[in-house]
Design a protein around this motif. Structure first.
Motif, PDB file in Angstrom:
ATOM      1  N   GLN A 110       1.022  -1.040  -0.120  1.00 48.16           N
ATOM      2  CA  GLN A 110      -0.081  -0.141  -0.243  1.00 48.16           C
ATOM      3  C   GLN A 110       0.856   1.395  -0.146  1.00 48.16           C
ATOM      4  O   GLN A 110       1.725   1.478   0.793  1.00 48.16           O
ATOM      5  CB  GLN A 110      -0.968   0.041   1.317  1.00 48.16           C
ATOM      6  N   ASP A 111       0.755   2.087  -0.973  1.00 53.24           N
ATOM      7  CA  ASP A 111       1.490   3.422  -0.995  1.00 53.24           C
ATOM      8  C   ASP A 111       0.232   4.541  -0.740  1.00 53.24           C
ATOM      9  O   ASP A 111      -0.391   4.338   0.112  1.00 53.24           O
ATOM     10  CB  ASP A 111       1.976   3.642  -2.458  1.00 53.24           C
ATOM     11  N   ARG A 112       0.017   5.299  -1.721  1.00 51.57           N
ATOM     12  CA  ARG A 112      -1.010   6.281  -1.818  1.00 51.57           C
ATOM     13  C   ARG A 112      -2.597   5.396  -1.464  1.00 51.57           C
ATOM     14  O   ARG A 112      -3.607   5.800  -1.087  1.00 51.57           O
ATOM     15  CB  ARG A 112      -1.246   7.281  -2.808  1.00 51.57           C
ATOM     16  N   ARG A 113      -2.473   4.280  -2.285  1.00 50.65           N
ATOM     17  CA  ARG A 113      -3.752   3.206  -2.408  1.00 50.65           C
ATOM     18  C   ARG A 113      -3.087   1.881  -2.220  1.00 50.65           C
ATOM     19  O   ARG A 113      -1.881   1.636  -2.436  1.00 50.65           O
ATOM     20  CB  ARG A 113      -4.575   3.575  -3.680  1.00 50.65           C
ATOM     21  N   PRO A 114      -3.992   0.966  -2.207  1.00 52.65           N
ATOM     22  CA  PRO A 114      -3.634  -0.189  -2.114  1.00 52.65           C
ATOM     23  C   PRO A 114      -3.048  -0.770  -3.353  1.00 52.65           C
ATOM     24  O   PRO A 114      -3.536  -0.278  -4.708  1.00 52.65           O
ATOM     25  CB  PRO A 114      -4.830  -1.405  -1.824  1.00 52.65           C
ATOM     26  N   LYS A 115      -2.063  -1.737  -3.770  1.00 50.83           N
ATOM     27  CA  LYS A 115      -1.461  -1.737  -4.864  1.00 50.83           C
ATOM     28  C   LYS A 115      -0.928  -3.381  -5.369  1.00 50.83           C
ATOM     29  O   LYS A 115      -0.752  -3.971  -4.161  1.00 50.83           O
ATOM     30  CB  LYS A 115      -0.063  -1.001  -4.927  1.00 50.83           C
ATOM     31  N   ILE A 116      -1.358  -3.880  -6.305  1.00 47.84           N
ATOM     32  CA  ILE A 116      -0.967  -5.076  -6.738  1.00 47.84           C
ATOM     33  C   ILE A 116      -0.157  -5.307  -7.636  1.00 47.84           C
ATOM     34  O   ILE A 116      -0.308  -4.850  -8.663  1.00 47.84           O
ATOM     35  CB  ILE A 116      -2.191  -6.050  -6.987  1.00 47.84           C
ATOM     36  N   GLN A 117       1.217  -5.694  -7.405  1.00 48.47           N
ATOM     37  CA  GLN A 117       2.291  -5.656  -8.380  1.00 48.47           C
ATOM     38  C   GLN A 117       2.665  -4.301  -8.809  1.00 48.47           C
ATOM     39  O   GLN A 117       2.770  -3.311  -8.087  1.00 48.47           O
ATOM     40  CB  GLN A 117       2.209  -6.549  -9.513  1.00 48.47           C
ATOM     41  N   ASN A 118       2.456  -3.758 -10.108  1.00 47.59           N
ATOM     42  CA  ASN A 118       2.678  -2.618 -10.807  1.00 47.59           C
ATOM     43  C   ASN A 118       1.462  -1.683 -10.731  1.00 47.59           C
ATOM     44  O   ASN A 118       1.419  -0.560 -10.853  1.00 47.59           O
ATOM     45  CB  ASN A 118       3.321  -2.645 -12.129  1.00 47.59           C
ATOM     46  N   ALA A 119       0.219  -2.302 -10.489  1.00 42.82           N
ATOM     47  CA  ALA A 119      -1.056  -1.597 -10.789  1.00 42.82           C
ATOM     48  C   ALA A 119      -1.521  -1.096  -9.456  1.00 42.82           C
ATOM     49  O   ALA A 119      -1.588  -2.258  -8.428  1.00 42.82           O
ATOM     50  CB  ALA A 119      -1.913  -2.760 -11.523  1.00 42.82           C
ATOM     51  N   GLY A 120      -2.350  -0.055  -9.396  1.00 46.11           N
ATOM     52  CA  GLY A 120      -2.848   0.515  -8.085  1.00 46.11           C
ATOM     53  C   GLY A 120      -4.447   0.057  -8.090  1.00 46.11           C
ATOM     54  O   GLY A 120      -4.911   0.136  -9.153  1.00 46.11           O
ATOM     55  N   ILE A 121      -4.810  -0.116  -7.032  1.00 51.98           N
ATOM     56  CA  ILE A 121      -6.465  -0.252  -6.930  1.00 51.98           C
ATOM     57  C   ILE A 121      -7.197   0.913  -7.005  1.00 51.98           C
ATOM     58  O   ILE A 121      -6.927   1.486  -5.926  1.00 51.98           O
ATOM     59  CB  ILE A 121      -6.870  -1.314  -5.748  1.00 51.98           C
ATOM     60  N   THR A 122      -8.148   1.324  -8.071  1.00 54.50           N
ATOM     61  CA  THR A 122      -8.926   2.502  -7.790  1.00 54.50           C
ATOM     62  C   THR A 122     -10.273   2.309  -7.297  1.00 54.50           C
ATOM     63  O   THR A 122     -10.885   3.277  -6.717  1.00 54.50           O
ATOM     64  CB  THR A 122      -8.863   3.119  -9.349  1.00 54.50           C
ATOM     65  N   LYS A 123     -10.895   1.086  -7.199  1.00 55.65           N
ATOM     66  CA  LYS A 123     -12.064   0.955  -6.316  1.00 55.65           C
ATOM     67  C   LYS A 123     -12.256  -0.628  -5.778  1.00 55.65           C
ATOM     68  O   LYS A 123     -11.686  -1.436  -6.617  1.00 55.65           O
ATOM     69  CB  LYS A 123     -13.385   1.026  -7.508  1.00 55.65           C
ATOM     70  N   CYS A 124     -12.269  -0.485  -4.485  1.00 62.91           N
ATOM     71  CA  CYS A 124     -12.079  -1.611  -4.024  1.00 62.91           C
ATOM     72  C   CYS A 124     -13.438  -2.617  -3.641  1.00 62.91           C
ATOM     73  O   CYS A 124     -14.592  -1.833  -3.461  1.00 62.91           O
ATOM     74  CB  CYS A 124     -11.647  -1.406  -2.363  1.00 62.91           C
ATOM     75  N   ASP A 125     -13.224  -3.757  -3.328  1.00 63.74           N
ATOM     76  CA  ASP A 125     -14.202  -4.674  -2.955  1.00 63.74           C
ATOM     77  C   ASP A 125     -15.568  -4.547  -3.403  1.00 63.74           C
ATOM     78  O   ASP A 125     -16.687  -4.264  -2.636  1.00 63.74           O
ATOM     79  CB  ASP A 125     -14.333  -4.191  -1.345  1.00 63.74           C
ATOM     80  N   ALA A 126     -15.866  -4.764  -4.751  1.00 65.12           N
ATOM     81  CA  ALA A 126     -17.038  -5.075  -5.255  1.00 65.12           C
ATOM     82  C   ALA A 126     -17.304  -6.379  -5.164  1.00 65.12           C
ATOM     83  O   ALA A 126     -16.803  -7.346  -5.828  1.00 65.12           O
ATOM     84  CB  ALA A 126     -16.983  -4.388  -6.752  1.00 65.12           C
ATOM     85  N   MET A 127     -18.403  -6.847  -4.212  1.00 66.61           N
ATOM     86  CA  MET A 127     -18.689  -8.385  -3.825  1.00 66.61           C
ATOM     87  C   MET A 127     -19.581  -8.901  -4.744  1.00 66.61           C
ATOM     88  O   MET A 127     -20.717  -8.401  -5.330  1.00 66.61           O
ATOM     89  CB  MET A 127     -19.298  -8.063  -2.375  1.00 66.61           C
ATOM     90  N   ALA A 128     -19.239 -10.060  -5.216  1.00 64.16           N
ATOM     91  CA  ALA A 128     -20.163 -11.124  -5.892  1.00 64.16           C
ATOM     92  C   ALA A 128     -20.437 -12.089  -5.225  1.00 64.16           C
ATOM     93  O   ALA A 128     -19.891 -12.515  -3.998  1.00 64.16           O
ATOM     94  CB  ALA A 128     -19.418 -11.409  -7.122  1.00 64.16           C
ATOM     95  N   THR A 129     -21.454 -13.140  -5.865  1.00 67.33           N
ATOM     96  CA  THR A 129     -21.592 -14.096  -4.870  1.00 67.33           C
ATOM     97  C   THR A 129     -20.353 -15.270  -5.029  1.00 67.33           C
ATOM     98  O   THR A 129     -20.654 -16.149  -3.951  1.00 67.33           O
ATOM     99  CB  THR A 129     -22.741 -14.996  -5.545  1.00 67.33           C
ATOM    100  N   ASN A 130     -19.612 -15.184  -5.728  1.00 63.92           N
ATOM    101  CA  ASN A 130     -18.495 -16.140  -5.700  1.00 63.92           C
ATOM    102  C   ASN A 130     -17.145 -15.323  -5.770  1.00 63.92           C
ATOM    103  O   ASN A 130     -16.318 -16.051  -6.273  1.00 63.92           O
ATOM    104  CB  ASN A 130     -18.578 -16.988  -7.114  1.00 63.92           C
ATOM    105  N   GLY A 131     -17.136 -14.041  -5.047  1.00 62.80           N
ATOM    106  CA  GLY A 131     -15.757 -13.384  -5.077  1.00 62.80           C
ATOM    107  C   GLY A 131     -15.862 -12.011  -4.992  1.00 62.80           C
ATOM    108  O   GLY A 131     -16.901 -11.364  -4.359  1.00 62.80           O
ATOM    109  N   ILE A 132     -14.973 -11.434  -5.529  1.00 62.45           N
ATOM    110  CA  ILE A 132     -14.899  -9.904  -5.239  1.00 62.45           C
ATOM    111  C   ILE A 132     -13.936  -9.355  -6.495  1.00 62.45           C
ATOM    112  O   ILE A 132     -13.087  -9.999  -7.124  1.00 62.45           O
ATOM    113  CB  ILE A 132     -14.030  -9.594  -3.892  1.00 62.45           C
ATOM    114  N   ILE A 133     -14.172  -8.183  -6.708  1.00 59.59           N
ATOM    115  CA  ILE A 133     -13.777  -7.467  -7.942  1.00 59.59           C
ATOM    116  C   ILE A 133     -12.848  -6.159  -7.160  1.00 59.59           C
ATOM    117  O   ILE A 133     -13.332  -5.287  -6.697  1.00 59.59           O
ATOM    118  CB  ILE A 133     -14.714  -6.892  -8.987  1.00 59.59           C
TER     119      ILE A 133
END
Length: 272
Positions: free
Chosen positions: A211-234
Protein backbone atom coordinates in the motif's frame (compact mmCIF):
# COMPACT_ATOMS: atom_id res chain seq x y z
CA UNK A 1 -19.52 8.58 24.57
CA UNK A 2 -17.08 5.66 24.56
CA UNK A 3 -17.23 3.56 21.36
CA UNK A 4 -16.68 -0.20 21.21
CA UNK A 5 -14.91 -0.65 17.85
CA UNK A 6 -11.44 -0.35 19.45
CA UNK A 7 -12.07 -3.60 21.35
CA UNK A 8 -11.58 -5.48 18.07
CA UNK A 9 -7.92 -4.43 17.90
CA UNK A 10 -7.03 -6.03 21.24
CA UNK A 11 -5.25 -9.33 21.60
CA UNK A 12 -6.38 -11.86 24.18
CA UNK A 13 -3.72 -11.00 26.76
CA UNK A 14 -4.56 -7.30 26.45
CA UNK A 15 -8.26 -8.00 26.91
CA UNK A 16 -7.51 -10.14 29.95
CA UNK A 17 -5.35 -7.44 31.54
CA UNK A 18 -7.99 -4.76 30.94
CA UNK A 19 -10.83 -6.93 32.22
CA UNK A 20 -8.80 -7.81 35.30
CA UNK A 21 -8.26 -4.13 36.07
CA UNK A 22 -12.01 -3.57 35.73
CA UNK A 23 -12.95 -6.58 37.89
CA UNK A 24 -14.50 -8.45 34.96
CA UNK A 25 -14.26 -12.21 34.38
CA UNK A 26 -11.18 -12.93 32.23
CA UNK A 27 -12.14 -16.53 31.46
CA UNK A 28 -13.64 -17.63 28.17
CA UNK A 29 -12.86 -17.04 24.51
CA UNK A 30 -11.68 -13.73 23.07
CA UNK A 31 -15.18 -13.07 21.70
CA UNK A 32 -16.77 -13.77 25.08
CA UNK A 33 -14.39 -11.37 26.81
CA UNK A 34 -15.08 -8.71 24.15
CA UNK A 35 -18.81 -9.15 24.70
CA UNK A 36 -18.33 -8.63 28.43
CA UNK A 37 -16.40 -5.42 27.75
CA UNK A 38 -19.05 -4.25 25.26
CA UNK A 39 -21.79 -4.86 27.81
CA UNK A 40 -19.87 -2.85 30.39
CA UNK A 41 -19.41 0.10 28.03
CA UNK A 42 -23.12 0.01 27.19
CA UNK A 43 -24.12 0.22 30.86
CA UNK A 44 -26.13 3.47 31.19
CA UNK A 45 -25.07 4.33 34.76
CA UNK A 46 -21.29 4.12 34.76
CA UNK A 47 -19.39 5.93 37.48
CA UNK A 48 -17.36 8.98 36.51
CA UNK A 49 -14.18 7.15 37.42
CA UNK A 50 -15.06 4.16 35.21
CA UNK A 51 -16.02 6.41 32.30
CA UNK A 52 -12.67 8.16 32.57
CA UNK A 53 -10.85 4.82 32.60
CA UNK A 54 -12.70 3.56 29.51
CA UNK A 55 -12.11 6.85 27.69
CA UNK A 56 -8.40 6.55 28.44
CA UNK A 57 -8.33 2.98 27.10
CA UNK A 58 -10.19 4.00 23.94
CA UNK A 59 -7.70 6.80 23.28
CA UNK A 60 -4.84 4.34 23.71
CA UNK A 61 -6.08 1.51 21.47
CA UNK A 62 -8.35 3.19 18.90
CA UNK A 63 -5.41 4.32 16.68
CA UNK A 64 -4.69 0.65 15.97
CA UNK A 65 -7.89 0.29 13.97
CA UNK A 66 -7.13 -0.28 10.31
CA UNK A 67 -7.58 2.85 8.18
CA UNK A 68 -7.90 2.55 4.41
CA UNK A 69 -6.21 5.22 2.33
CA UNK A 70 -8.21 8.17 1.07
CA UNK A 71 -10.24 7.31 -1.99
CA UNK A 72 -10.81 3.64 -1.15
CA UNK A 73 -13.22 3.80 1.77
CA UNK A 74 -16.33 4.43 -0.30
CA UNK A 75 -15.73 1.30 -2.34
CA UNK A 76 -14.76 -0.95 0.53
CA UNK A 77 -17.32 -3.40 1.79
CA UNK A 78 -17.93 -3.90 5.53
CA UNK A 79 -17.52 -7.62 4.96
CA UNK A 80 -13.96 -7.11 3.80
CA UNK A 81 -13.19 -4.60 6.51
CA UNK A 82 -14.05 -7.36 8.98
CA UNK A 83 -11.57 -9.83 7.59
CA UNK A 84 -8.69 -11.01 9.71
CA UNK A 85 -5.31 -9.80 8.50
CA UNK A 86 -1.76 -10.41 9.60
CA UNK A 87 0.56 -7.48 10.22
CA UNK A 88 4.23 -8.34 10.18
CA UNK A 89 6.58 -6.69 12.64
CA UNK A 90 9.99 -5.42 11.54
CA UNK A 91 11.72 -8.43 13.05
CA UNK A 92 8.96 -10.89 12.07
CA UNK A 93 9.13 -12.20 15.64
CA UNK A 94 5.56 -11.35 16.58
CA UNK A 95 2.33 -11.62 14.66
CA UNK A 96 -0.83 -9.86 15.75
CA UNK A 97 -4.28 -10.54 14.38
CA UNK A 98 -6.69 -7.62 14.22
CA UNK A 99 -10.26 -7.09 13.11
CA UNK A 100 -12.26 -4.14 12.00
CA UNK A 101 -15.69 -4.08 13.57
CA UNK A 102 -18.88 -3.89 11.54
CA UNK A 103 -21.35 -1.20 12.48
CA UNK A 104 -23.81 -1.49 9.57
CA UNK A 105 -26.04 -4.13 7.99
CA UNK A 106 -24.40 -6.39 5.40
CA UNK A 107 -26.38 -6.85 2.17
CA UNK A 108 -25.65 -10.17 0.42
CA UNK A 109 -24.48 -9.81 -3.20
CA UNK A 110 -26.88 -10.96 -5.91
CA UNK A 111 -24.63 -11.29 -8.98
CA UNK A 112 -21.71 -13.58 -9.72
CA UNK A 113 -18.42 -12.27 -11.09
CA UNK A 114 -19.39 -12.70 -14.74
CA UNK A 115 -22.71 -10.89 -14.23
CA UNK A 116 -20.91 -8.01 -12.52
CA UNK A 117 -18.60 -7.63 -15.52
CA UNK A 118 -21.59 -7.71 -17.84
CA UNK A 119 -23.35 -5.01 -15.82
CA UNK A 120 -20.45 -2.56 -15.78
CA UNK A 121 -19.72 -0.85 -19.13
CA UNK A 122 -16.27 0.18 -17.89
CA UNK A 123 -15.26 -3.49 -17.82
CA UNK A 124 -16.50 -4.47 -21.29
CA UNK A 125 -13.01 -4.87 -22.78
CA UNK A 126 -11.88 -7.17 -19.98
CA UNK A 127 -15.11 -9.14 -20.44
CA UNK A 128 -14.39 -9.52 -24.17
CA UNK A 129 -10.95 -10.93 -23.37
CA UNK A 130 -12.39 -13.34 -20.79
CA UNK A 131 -14.87 -14.59 -23.37
CA UNK A 132 -12.17 -14.87 -26.05
CA UNK A 133 -10.03 -16.93 -23.65
CA UNK A 134 -13.01 -19.24 -22.90
CA UNK A 135 -12.76 -18.55 -19.17
CA UNK A 136 -16.34 -17.49 -18.47
CA UNK A 137 -17.06 -20.78 -16.69
CA UNK A 138 -14.55 -19.80 -14.00
CA UNK A 139 -16.46 -16.65 -13.19
CA UNK A 140 -19.83 -18.36 -12.74
CA UNK A 141 -18.54 -21.26 -10.63
CA UNK A 142 -20.43 -21.09 -7.29
CA UNK A 143 -18.03 -23.53 -5.62
CA UNK A 144 -15.03 -21.20 -5.76
CA UNK A 145 -14.21 -17.71 -4.48
CA UNK A 146 -12.02 -15.54 -6.68
CA UNK A 147 -10.50 -12.10 -6.53
CA UNK A 148 -10.79 -10.48 -9.94
CA UNK A 149 -8.37 -7.66 -10.81
CA UNK A 150 -10.15 -5.73 -13.55
CA UNK A 151 -8.47 -2.92 -15.52
CA UNK A 152 -10.87 -0.36 -17.00
CA UNK A 153 -11.39 -0.19 -20.75
CA UNK A 154 -8.95 2.65 -21.38
CA UNK A 155 -6.10 0.63 -19.87
CA UNK A 156 -6.27 -1.83 -22.78
CA UNK A 157 -5.70 0.82 -25.46
CA UNK A 158 -1.96 0.12 -25.53
CA UNK A 159 -2.22 -3.67 -25.19
CA UNK A 160 -0.30 -5.48 -27.91
CA UNK A 161 -2.84 -7.02 -30.31
CA UNK A 162 -0.62 -10.08 -30.65
CA UNK A 163 -1.48 -11.00 -27.07
CA UNK A 164 -5.21 -10.99 -27.77
CA UNK A 165 -4.79 -13.14 -30.88
CA UNK A 166 -2.55 -15.78 -29.31
CA UNK A 167 -4.74 -18.14 -27.22
CA UNK A 168 -2.01 -19.19 -24.81
CA UNK A 169 -0.86 -15.61 -24.17
CA UNK A 170 -4.43 -14.39 -23.77
CA UNK A 171 -5.33 -17.11 -21.26
CA UNK A 172 -2.19 -16.36 -19.27
CA UNK A 173 -3.00 -12.62 -19.28
CA UNK A 174 -6.50 -13.20 -17.89
CA UNK A 175 -5.38 -15.74 -15.29
CA UNK A 176 -2.77 -13.27 -14.04
CA UNK A 177 -5.74 -11.10 -13.05
CA UNK A 178 -7.52 -13.87 -11.11
CA UNK A 179 -6.61 -15.06 -7.61
CA UNK A 180 -8.24 -18.18 -6.19
CA UNK A 181 -8.99 -16.52 -2.85
CA UNK A 182 -10.78 -13.43 -1.56
CA UNK A 183 -8.26 -10.60 -1.07
CA UNK A 184 -9.85 -7.46 0.39
CA UNK A 185 -8.37 -3.98 0.41
CA UNK A 186 -8.49 -4.04 4.20
CA UNK A 187 -5.88 -6.81 4.14
CA UNK A 188 -3.42 -4.94 1.91
CA UNK A 189 -1.06 -3.05 4.18
CA UNK A 190 2.29 -1.26 3.64
CA UNK A 191 5.28 -3.62 3.42
CA UNK A 192 8.97 -3.05 2.80
CA UNK A 193 11.79 -5.29 1.68
CA UNK A 194 12.61 -7.91 2.79
CA UNK A 195 9.29 -8.41 4.59
CA UNK A 196 7.05 -8.43 1.55
CA UNK A 197 3.68 -10.11 1.06
CA UNK A 198 2.43 -11.70 -2.12
CA UNK A 199 -0.59 -13.48 -3.56
CA UNK A 200 -0.59 -16.19 -6.21
CA UNK A 201 -2.49 -15.69 -9.43
CA UNK A 202 -4.38 -18.50 -11.12
CA UNK A 203 -1.46 -19.17 -13.47
CA UNK A 204 1.08 -19.40 -10.65
CA UNK A 205 2.60 -15.91 -10.68
CA UNK A 206 3.45 -14.40 -7.29
CA UNK A 207 2.14 -10.84 -7.20
CA UNK A 208 3.48 -8.46 -4.57
CA UNK A 209 0.81 -6.62 -2.57
CA UNK A 210 1.46 -3.44 -0.63
CA UNK A 211 0.00 0.00 0.00
CA UNK A 212 1.34 3.38 -1.05
CA UNK A 213 -1.16 6.15 -1.69
CA UNK A 214 -3.63 3.35 -2.44
CA UNK A 215 -3.59 -0.44 -2.24
CA UNK A 216 -1.32 -1.85 -4.91
CA UNK A 217 -0.89 -5.24 -6.58
CA UNK A 218 2.43 -5.62 -8.39
CA UNK A 219 2.67 -2.56 -10.67
CA UNK A 220 -1.04 -1.67 -10.65
CA UNK A 221 -2.97 0.43 -8.15
CA UNK A 222 -6.50 -0.36 -6.98
CA UNK A 223 -8.83 2.53 -7.81
CA UNK A 224 -12.06 0.90 -6.57
CA UNK A 225 -12.13 -1.70 -3.81
CA UNK A 226 -14.22 -4.66 -2.82
CA UNK A 227 -17.12 -4.98 -5.27
CA UNK A 228 -18.69 -8.09 -3.81
CA UNK A 229 -20.08 -10.94 -5.93
CA UNK A 230 -21.69 -14.22 -4.89
CA UNK A 231 -18.50 -16.07 -5.76
CA UNK A 232 -15.78 -13.53 -5.08
CA UNK A 233 -14.73 -9.91 -5.26
CA UNK A 234 -13.67 -7.36 -7.89
CA UNK A 235 -10.99 -4.68 -7.59
CA UNK A 236 -10.77 -2.05 -10.32
CA UNK A 237 -7.16 -1.51 -11.44
CA UNK A 238 -5.43 1.43 -13.09
CA UNK A 239 -3.08 -0.76 -15.13
CA UNK A 240 -2.61 -4.26 -16.49
CA UNK A 241 -0.96 -6.41 -13.83
CA UNK A 242 2.53 -7.44 -14.99
CA UNK A 243 4.31 -10.26 -13.12
CA UNK A 244 7.89 -9.58 -12.02
CA UNK A 245 9.31 -12.02 -14.58
CA UNK A 246 7.76 -10.00 -17.42
CA UNK A 247 8.05 -6.40 -16.25
CA UNK A 248 11.38 -5.90 -17.97
CA UNK A 249 9.74 -6.91 -21.28
CA UNK A 250 6.62 -4.81 -20.82
CA UNK A 251 6.70 -1.27 -22.28
CA UNK A 252 5.73 1.27 -19.64
CA UNK A 253 2.80 3.56 -20.15
CA UNK A 254 3.94 7.19 -20.62
CA UNK A 255 2.28 8.57 -17.47
CA UNK A 256 3.74 5.96 -15.13
CA UNK A 257 7.19 5.90 -13.58
CA UNK A 258 8.49 2.80 -11.82
CA UNK A 259 11.75 2.78 -9.91
CA UNK A 260 13.64 -0.27 -8.71
CA UNK A 261 15.38 -0.33 -5.38
CA UNK A 262 18.75 -2.09 -5.13
CA UNK A 263 17.31 -4.43 -2.52
CA UNK A 264 14.75 -5.78 -5.00
CA UNK A 265 17.47 -7.43 -7.08
CA UNK A 266 18.40 -9.59 -4.12
CA UNK A 267 14.92 -10.98 -3.66
CA UNK A 268 13.43 -10.77 -7.16
CA UNK A 269 13.98 -14.49 -7.81
CA UNK A 270 11.52 -15.24 -5.02
CA UNK A 271 8.68 -13.76 -7.01
CA UNK A 272 9.26 -15.15 -10.48
Amino acid sequence: MVQTSWLCSLRKEELSDICGSLDLDTKGTVEEVRKAMTALIATPELTTELKAKLTELEAKYAPRMLQLPEGTVQGASPKCQAQEHISCGAAMDSISVARSCIECILIPPKMNLLEMLQNNPNYSKFLELVQAANLTDLLVNPEENYTLLVPKNDVFEELDEKVTKEPTELESLIKTHIVNDVICCAGIIPTNWPFVRSIESLNGHHLRITQDRRPKIQNAGITKCDAMATNGIIHEMNDIVVPSSRQSQQPQRPHQHFSRHPQEDIFSDLFL
